[in-house]
Design a protein around this motif. Sequence first.
Motif, short mmCIF file in Angstrom:
data_model
loop_
_atom_site.label_atom_id
_atom_site.label_comp_id
_atom_site.label_asym_id
_atom_site.label_seq_id
_atom_site.Cartn_x
_atom_site.Cartn_y
_atom_site.Cartn_z
N ASP A 221 0.81 -1.22 0.00
CA ASP A 221 0.00 0.00 0.00
C ASP A 221 0.84 1.27 0.00
O ASP A 221 0.63 2.18 0.81
N ALA A 222 1.78 1.31 -0.89
CA ALA A 222 2.59 2.51 -1.12
C ALA A 222 2.96 2.56 -2.59
O ALA A 222 3.18 1.52 -3.22
N THR A 223 3.03 3.74 -3.14
CA THR A 223 3.46 3.91 -4.52
C THR A 223 4.94 4.27 -4.53
O THR A 223 5.49 4.72 -3.52
N PRO A 224 5.62 4.11 -5.66
CA PRO A 224 7.04 4.46 -5.72
C PRO A 224 7.29 5.97 -5.70
O PRO A 224 8.41 6.41 -5.43
N GLY A 225 6.26 6.75 -5.98
CA GLY A 225 6.47 8.19 -6.10
C GLY A 225 5.62 9.01 -5.17
O GLY A 225 5.72 8.92 -3.94
N LYS A 226 4.74 9.82 -5.74
CA LYS A 226 3.96 10.80 -4.99
C LYS A 226 3.08 10.15 -3.92
O LYS A 226 2.41 9.16 -4.17
N VAL A 227 3.11 10.73 -2.72
CA VAL A 227 2.25 10.29 -1.63
C VAL A 227 1.03 11.19 -1.59
O VAL A 227 1.15 12.41 -1.43
N ARG A 228 -0.14 10.59 -1.76
CA ARG A 228 -1.37 11.39 -1.81
C ARG A 228 -2.11 11.27 -0.48
O ARG A 228 -2.34 10.16 0.02
N ALA A 229 -2.45 12.38 0.08
CA ALA A 229 -3.15 12.39 1.37
C ALA A 229 -4.54 11.81 1.21
O ALA A 229 -5.09 11.74 0.11
N GLY A 230 -5.13 11.41 2.33
CA GLY A 230 -6.48 10.87 2.31
C GLY A 230 -7.50 11.94 2.03
O GLY A 230 -7.19 13.14 1.91
N LEU A 231 -8.73 11.53 1.91
CA LEU A 231 -9.83 12.45 1.66
C LEU A 231 -10.15 13.22 2.93
O LEU A 231 -9.65 12.93 4.01
N ASP A 232 -11.01 14.22 2.81
CA ASP A 232 -11.45 14.98 3.99
C ASP A 232 -12.07 14.04 5.00
O ASP A 232 -12.86 13.16 4.66
N GLY A 233 -11.74 14.23 6.25
CA GLY A 233 -12.28 13.39 7.31
C GLY A 233 -11.47 12.14 7.58
O GLY A 233 -11.74 11.42 8.53
N GLU A 234 -10.45 11.86 6.76
CA GLU A 234 -9.60 10.71 6.98
C GLU A 234 -8.34 11.14 7.71
O GLU A 234 -7.99 12.31 7.75
N ASP A 235 -7.65 10.16 8.28
CA ASP A 235 -6.44 10.46 9.03
C ASP A 235 -5.30 10.84 8.10
O ASP A 235 -5.05 10.16 7.09
N HIS A 236 -4.60 11.91 8.43
CA HIS A 236 -3.47 12.38 7.65
C HIS A 236 -2.21 12.22 8.49
O HIS A 236 -2.07 12.85 9.54
N PRO A 237 -1.26 11.39 8.06
CA PRO A 237 -0.06 11.14 8.86
C PRO A 237 0.73 12.40 9.22
O PRO A 237 1.19 12.54 10.35
N ALA A 238 0.91 13.31 8.26
CA ALA A 238 1.69 14.52 8.54
C ALA A 238 1.03 15.35 9.64
O ALA A 238 1.71 15.87 10.54
N GLU A 239 -0.29 15.46 9.59
CA GLU A 239 -1.01 16.20 10.62
C GLU A 239 -0.92 15.49 11.97
O GLU A 239 -0.76 16.12 13.02
N LEU A 240 -0.98 14.16 11.94
CA LEU A 240 -0.87 13.39 13.16
C LEU A 240 0.49 13.61 13.83
O LEU A 240 0.56 13.80 15.05
N ILE A 241 1.54 13.60 13.04
CA ILE A 241 2.88 13.82 13.59
C ILE A 241 2.98 15.18 14.24
O ILE A 241 3.53 15.33 15.34
N GLU A 242 2.43 16.20 13.58
CA GLU A 242 2.51 17.55 14.14
C GLU A 242 1.72 17.66 15.44
O GLU A 242 2.15 18.33 16.38
#
Length: 398
Positions: A221-242
């Motif tokens: 469940d990862a692509t070799p390139g661009k990481v696309r955030a989830g839709l609205d209302g879904e968990d976002h890893p970058a936001e979680l880390i912050e």
Amino acid sequence: MAAAGAPPPRALSAELRRAPLAPVLAPPRQGARARASGLRPRQETVGSRGQLISTMSSSRSLSCSPCRCAQVALAEAKISYQPDAEKHAGVLAYELVQGNLVQWNSFMDKSIPDPPTAVLLHGILGSGKNWGSFAKRLAQEFPMWQFLLVDLRCHGDSASIKKRGPHTVASTAFDVLKLIGQLRLSPRVLVGHSFGGKVALSMVEQAAKPLARPVRVWVLDATPGKVRAGLDGEDHPAELIEVLRTMPVQVNSKQEVVDALVKGKFSVDVARWVATNLRRSSPSGPRSSPSFSWIFDLNGISEMYKSYEDTNLWRIVENVPRGVHINFLKAERSLHRWALEDLQRIHAAEEVAADEAGGVEMHVLEDAGHWVHADNPDGLFRILSSTFRVETSIRGRE
């Protein structure tokens, strides 16, 4: 982007190129653990065939500094050994889960070949123990195999092992290559979830080519390139880390963290999962209340996630080294959306790789979100099992 004193990705590749990948390459907690830390393993009861278990105690007696001793318990056949402190100091913490037909450790006579080995890599904010139950199941089904579960830099017990920056996908892959080289393992299979998937691809990129033997890579469940955030209302890893970076270093309870994250609009499942990264702290005095502290380095993890977003490894997928087979697995309900472009490029790479004696293949895991080994472990087991059966068959003909 590279910090002073840390070799850039090209330098990493050049260093690894001195040794071929085969000699260099070799998820709840189940398995034998040898930790690069100041703790001495305490052997525990082995509960089932093919399961290795040891845990760390706080005693420092009879320990070999700075690595300390590692003790491995094998069902019906115990192996105990002490690692060379020079070879294991300051690399990564890990666990080794072995099938009950494995009679080997990395400190045996070098003329004795290592058993077929798979390396299992976790994602951001995870640890090797995420793979524990799954690795135990694999070891029971494939008793000739062993499974190396690694705590990546800034995560789990490796967070206490200081690493120089930059904290990137490439430097993380180099850590694992270095550990595997020191353990004298020759992995036939690399399995990486999310961030760990890109780490596995980077390991292939940095190691020598052509490969001395086939290596199968699973990118979950990862692509070799661009990481696309989830839709609205879904968990976002970058936001979680912050959000986690704003929390106190010590908290009174795990539930306190869960409640705060749910209040911050993160899902209950993710909040509970994050809370597994809390460890009970020793009381500072007889009247002090128990507390919990984080076992990861959030500043380093933040840098790692940024690298995960920025790292592009399509060149490896679209020019697969001879002897490498790359499998992508997309979760049907993945929060990390796959674009049509990603799927088209992977399918195109499948055709090219077949002509170049390599391999690229796409799989879909039904009824699973991003946490594939938790959402649908049975389905994931069925898909991955084919790899271990094929590799076992190849090994038997050698």
